[in-house]
Motif scaffolding. Sequence first.
Motif, PDB file in Angstrom:
ATOM      1  N   GLY A 249       0.910  -1.030   0.153  1.00 58.72           N
ATOM      2  CA  GLY A 249      -0.075  -0.032   0.005  1.00 58.72           C
ATOM      3  C   GLY A 249       0.881   1.144   0.076  1.00 58.72           C
ATOM      4  O   GLY A 249       2.136   1.213   0.172  1.00 58.72           O
ATOM      5  N   ILE A 250       0.331   2.485  -0.525  1.00 56.06           N
ATOM      6  CA  ILE A 250       0.938   3.597  -0.160  1.00 56.06           C
ATOM      7  C   ILE A 250       0.581   4.603   0.717  1.00 56.06           C
ATOM      8  O   ILE A 250      -0.919   4.724   0.826  1.00 56.06           O
ATOM      9  CB  ILE A 250       1.043   3.963  -1.726  1.00 56.06           C
ATOM     10  N   ALA A 251       1.354   5.355   1.215  1.00 57.19           N
ATOM     11  CA  ALA A 251       0.800   6.638   2.029  1.00 57.19           C
ATOM     12  C   ALA A 251       1.697   7.666   1.940  1.00 57.19           C
ATOM     13  O   ALA A 251       3.072   7.619   1.557  1.00 57.19           O
ATOM     14  CB  ALA A 251       0.432   6.158   3.612  1.00 57.19           C
ATOM     15  N   ARG A 252       1.306   8.942   2.531  1.00 57.81           N
ATOM     16  CA  ARG A 252       2.204   9.955   2.537  1.00 57.81           C
ATOM     17  C   ARG A 252       2.291  10.434   4.229  1.00 57.81           C
ATOM     18  O   ARG A 252       1.321  10.167   4.712  1.00 57.81           O
ATOM     19  CB  ARG A 252       1.587  11.339   1.915  1.00 57.81           C
ATOM     20  N   PHE A 253       3.372  10.951   4.650  1.00 51.99           N
ATOM     21  CA  PHE A 253       3.618  11.569   5.790  1.00 51.99           C
ATOM     22  C   PHE A 253       3.274  13.173   5.871  1.00 51.99           C
ATOM     23  O   PHE A 253       3.671  13.764   4.969  1.00 51.99           O
ATOM     24  CB  PHE A 253       5.108  11.236   6.246  1.00 51.99           C
ATOM     25  N   TYR A 254       2.717  13.653   6.919  1.00 53.60           N
ATOM     26  CA  TYR A 254       2.951  15.054   7.029  1.00 53.60           C
ATOM     27  C   TYR A 254       3.635  15.420   8.238  1.00 53.60           C
ATOM     28  O   TYR A 254       2.952  14.894   9.439  1.00 53.60           O
ATOM     29  CB  TYR A 254       1.435  15.651   6.938  1.00 53.60           C
ATOM     30  N   VAL A 255       4.527  16.243   8.451  1.00 56.93           N
ATOM     31  CA  VAL A 255       5.014  16.634   9.796  1.00 56.93           C
ATOM     32  C   VAL A 255       4.354  17.729  10.364  1.00 56.93           C
ATOM     33  O   VAL A 255       4.535  19.174   9.660  1.00 56.93           O
ATOM     34  CB  VAL A 255       6.517  16.973   9.658  1.00 56.93           C
ATOM     35  N   ARG A 256       3.566  17.480  11.661  1.00 59.57           N
ATOM     36  CA  ARG A 256       2.716  18.740  12.180  1.00 59.57           C
ATOM     37  C   ARG A 256       3.625  19.710  12.985  1.00 59.57           C
ATOM     38  O   ARG A 256       3.421  20.816  12.892  1.00 59.57           O
ATOM     39  CB  ARG A 256       1.817  18.072  12.849  1.00 59.57           C
ATOM     40  N   GLN A 257       4.496  19.022  13.887  1.00 63.50           N
ATOM     41  CA  GLN A 257       5.426  20.110  14.612  1.00 63.50           C
ATOM     42  C   GLN A 257       6.421  19.049  15.141  1.00 63.50           C
ATOM     43  O   GLN A 257       6.293  18.025  15.210  1.00 63.50           O
ATOM     44  CB  GLN A 257       4.591  20.623  15.747  1.00 63.50           C
ATOM     45  N   LEU A 258       7.387  19.817  15.581  1.00 63.14           N
ATOM     46  CA  LEU A 258       8.553  19.329  16.215  1.00 63.14           C
ATOM     47  C   LEU A 258       8.799  19.718  17.884  1.00 63.14           C
ATOM     48  O   LEU A 258       9.287  18.920  18.558  1.00 63.14           O
ATOM     49  CB  LEU A 258      10.015  19.468  15.561  1.00 63.14           C
ATOM     50  N   ASP A 259       8.150  20.715  18.027  1.00 62.68           N
ATOM     51  CA  ASP A 259       8.040  21.413  19.261  1.00 62.68           C
ATOM     52  C   ASP A 259       6.690  21.586  19.771  1.00 62.68           C
ATOM     53  O   ASP A 259       5.947  22.250  19.035  1.00 62.68           O
ATOM     54  CB  ASP A 259       9.005  22.692  19.577  1.00 62.68           C
ATOM     55  N   PRO A 260       6.221  21.561  21.212  1.00 63.20           N
ATOM     56  CA  PRO A 260       7.038  21.150  22.136  1.00 63.20           C
ATOM     57  C   PRO A 260       7.220  19.421  22.190  1.00 63.20           C
ATOM     58  O   PRO A 260       7.975  19.138  23.108  1.00 63.20           O
ATOM     59  CB  PRO A 260       6.229  21.472  23.467  1.00 63.20           C
ATOM     60  N   HIS A 261       6.516  18.920  21.507  1.00 61.07           N
ATOM     61  CA  HIS A 261       6.694  17.543  21.213  1.00 61.07           C
ATOM     62  C   HIS A 261       6.589  17.092  19.765  1.00 61.07           C
ATOM     63  O   HIS A 261       5.748  17.936  18.998  1.00 61.07           O
ATOM     64  CB  HIS A 261       5.733  16.671  22.012  1.00 61.07           C
ATOM     65  N   VAL A 262       6.726  16.000  19.467  1.00 59.52           N
ATOM     66  CA  VAL A 262       6.977  15.620  17.988  1.00 59.52           C
ATOM     67  C   VAL A 262       5.577  14.987  17.628  1.00 59.52           C
ATOM     68  O   VAL A 262       4.718  14.366  18.452  1.00 59.52           O
ATOM     69  CB  VAL A 262       7.999  14.651  17.570  1.00 59.52           C
ATOM     70  N   GLU A 263       4.846  15.490  16.438  1.00 62.64           N
ATOM     71  CA  GLU A 263       3.753  15.018  16.062  1.00 62.64           C
ATOM     72  C   GLU A 263       3.960  14.906  14.546  1.00 62.64           C
ATOM     73  O   GLU A 263       4.241  16.047  13.806  1.00 62.64           O
ATOM     74  CB  GLU A 263       2.679  16.089  16.421  1.00 62.64           C
ATOM     75  N   PHE A 264       3.568  13.935  13.837  1.00 61.06           N
ATOM     76  CA  PHE A 264       3.147  13.757  12.502  1.00 61.06           C
ATOM     77  C   PHE A 264       1.999  12.802  12.295  1.00 61.06           C
ATOM     78  O   PHE A 264       1.244  12.243  13.084  1.00 61.06           O
ATOM     79  CB  PHE A 264       4.498  13.199  11.861  1.00 61.06           C
ATOM     80  N   TYR A 265       1.537  12.985  11.169  1.00 56.93           N
ATOM     81  CA  TYR A 265       0.364  12.204  10.298  1.00 56.93           C
ATOM     82  C   TYR A 265       0.991  11.552   9.391  1.00 56.93           C
ATOM     83  O   TYR A 265       1.460  11.866   8.503  1.00 56.93           O
ATOM     84  CB  TYR A 265      -0.601  13.474  10.095  1.00 56.93           C
ATOM     85  N   VAL A 266       0.102  10.288   9.259  1.00 60.39           N
ATOM     86  CA  VAL A 266       0.128   9.359   8.000  1.00 60.39           C
ATOM     87  C   VAL A 266      -1.177   9.112   7.561  1.00 60.39           C
ATOM     88  O   VAL A 266      -2.097   8.935   8.178  1.00 60.39           O
ATOM     89  CB  VAL A 266       0.754   7.994   8.479  1.00 60.39           C
ATOM     90  N   SER A 267      -1.283   9.379   6.004  1.00 56.17           N
ATOM     91  CA  SER A 267      -2.531   9.319   5.500  1.00 56.17           C
ATOM     92  C   SER A 267      -2.855   8.030   5.402  1.00 56.17           C
ATOM     93  O   SER A 267      -2.434   7.105   5.800  1.00 56.17           O
ATOM     94  CB  SER A 267      -2.213   9.898   4.092  1.00 56.17           C
ATOM     95  N   ALA A 268      -4.509   7.786   5.198  1.00 59.91           N
ATOM     96  CA  ALA A 268      -4.825   6.672   4.938  1.00 59.91           C
ATOM     97  C   ALA A 268      -3.944   5.964   3.814  1.00 59.91           C
ATOM     98  O   ALA A 268      -3.349   6.188   2.870  1.00 59.91           O
ATOM     99  CB  ALA A 268      -6.125   6.604   4.290  1.00 59.91           C
ATOM    100  N   VAL A 269      -3.786   4.571   4.260  1.00 59.62           N
ATOM    101  CA  VAL A 269      -3.022   3.860   3.526  1.00 59.62           C
ATOM    102  C   VAL A 269      -3.668   3.313   2.159  1.00 59.62           C
ATOM    103  O   VAL A 269      -4.676   2.627   2.109  1.00 59.62           O
ATOM    104  CB  VAL A 269      -2.471   2.501   4.319  1.00 59.62           C
ATOM    105  N   ASN A 270      -3.370   3.771   0.776  1.00 58.28           N
ATOM    106  CA  ASN A 270      -4.116   3.659  -0.308  1.00 58.28           C
ATOM    107  C   ASN A 270      -3.664   2.350  -0.902  1.00 58.28           C
ATOM    108  O   ASN A 270      -2.667   1.742  -0.686  1.00 58.28           O
ATOM    109  CB  ASN A 270      -3.773   4.582  -1.224  1.00 58.28           C
TER     110      ASN A 270
END
Length: 622
Positions: A249-270
């Motif tokens: 399957g394929i997906a994209r990453f989105y980096v939401r923030q690095l501070d004050p804590h790390v957060e990122f998002y992975v799209s639905a796996v297509n």
Amino acid sequence: MRRKVIVIGLDGLEPSIVEAMLERGELPNLARIRASGSYTRLQTTYPAQTPVAWSSFMTGTNPGGHGIFDFISRDPQTYLPDVALTRFERPKNMLAQPRVVNRRQGVPLWQPLSKAGIPSTILRCPCTFPPEALQGRMLAGVGVPDLRGSQSKGTFYTQDRTATAAESEQLVFLDSGLELATHVIGPRNTKASPAADTVCEIRVQVEKVARKLVIHTGGSPSRIEVPEKGWSEWVRFKFKFSMLQSVTGIARFYVRQLDPHVEFYVSAVNFDPAAPMFPVSTPGDYAKELSETVGLFSTLGMAEDHNGLNNGRLDEAAYLQQCELVLSERERAMRFELDRFSEGLFFMLFDTPDRVQHMLWRFRDRGHPGFQPDLSPELATRIEEQYRRCDALLSSVLEKVDENTLLIVLSDHGFGTFRRAFDTNTWLWQNGLLALKDSREPGENPGDGFARVDWSKTSAYAVGLGGVYLNLKNRESGGIVEEGTEGERVRRAIQAGLAGFPDELTQAPAIRSVSRREELYSGAFVANSPDLLVNFHRGFRVSWQSAVGGFSHSLLEDNLRRWSGDHIVDPESVPGILFMNHVPQQGQGQSPPRIIDLAPTILNYPRRRGAGFHGRRVVALK
């Protein structure tokens, strides 16, 4: 002489916006089509929904002829909501594969074309999953799920241990530090004991000085760098069910923030277009060929990540970035196929304008409860920008139009604001047509849904985006209403009680009318439709809870979601648009063109007069 028909769908374009922009000279390509041919408003379907309207476009029938009445249907045995577009069937034995069935019926226009030896190229038309055999090529559209079987379920990753999972998402907690080990969640392995999610392990390096994440994906590419507030390229992952069975399957990453804590998002796996879990194209290897030519692309039916924005995991800038990625993928595919298109039917749908309007309408509506004055100056005109973007992509289409080409550019419905939500099930309860167990009230716990309904005392219930069903004997499992005099009494009570229903807060009527299915539909599948359809005034819509078989805290409440624009209102108030490079003949007293008129018009081209296929009405061309 090779005849061609090119159809470009621009989902959800609102006539009042298009007409104002044409007047200001902001849509030059649409203006060019109008000058050489015609423009008019286009009558949509009941209800005005994407899968309903495009199914009527392709079959030339009202919904009773193709069986798609909503995104959401209900099981009369369980009363539970279900996806209306497809049905998955369990394998008959351990060696067999699951099967997916398209619930859309009727005869789409490419079938008679194929029988006549005329090829078609159909890209991203809704309700074409799984794709059917035809002479030509097809890439399925709305209805294709993600790899987990949902319509779009992304994953949010965070080091914040106080976070909770939002609606339609998965939540993964990250350890503290700058070197992180985690995983991407794949499809569920139902053959494992117990059933468990498949995963692909990933490693994440946090580079705060460079403001980026370096992700070792375990897939392809094996290493990517994603800047803060940015999206990655597509990554291909492999998920193993066993030593001998796996799926990609394929997906994209989105980096939401690095501070004050790390957060990122992975799209639905297509689904991977090169090796989908279920076929997404005809021929079966066409999606692979296309991805090798134009690059990887989203196969998900609802490709724009509105859930990520609704849940606050993406902001508007991130959402618009992702929408542009989707639109650009479609444009590349369109250009590639137009370059080798020489005869027959070409169809391409761009869904993105619909999705942008759903999520950003509040910024153009000062009366919307979600209006944000601090963001409005930046975002209020993004919908017009999307219209200009759609107009621009028509340049490459017009290059392929000659004297033997019929060009049609249309939207399936219009658009408007969604300020207030009406809970139909709560109204039915208040009026004694729906009963709850143990004398409970709807507001106690709206998340319980129909689990609390006493079906032995219930005459009607609501499921879907405006539909109301009678609890009929011999149809519903717990039905109590006799068809005939009793059923007529219930129908009349609902129609009389809801028509013109006032919103005391806004001093405006919320509902224009209630239609009976026999007034709207004809065909082999009428029995599958709701018994009644609630037609809302602009600004109002059925509540989120009632749509999925539940209750809200109140009968009418503000819509505070980011999903702030909609078209699930009286279809007469949200027509679509129709541009053609030919001038239609206007017969005396002839009603405006309907979306169901376009299939026979296409099949009747280049003849100027005469009946369309199956005798349906044709938009006669001069």
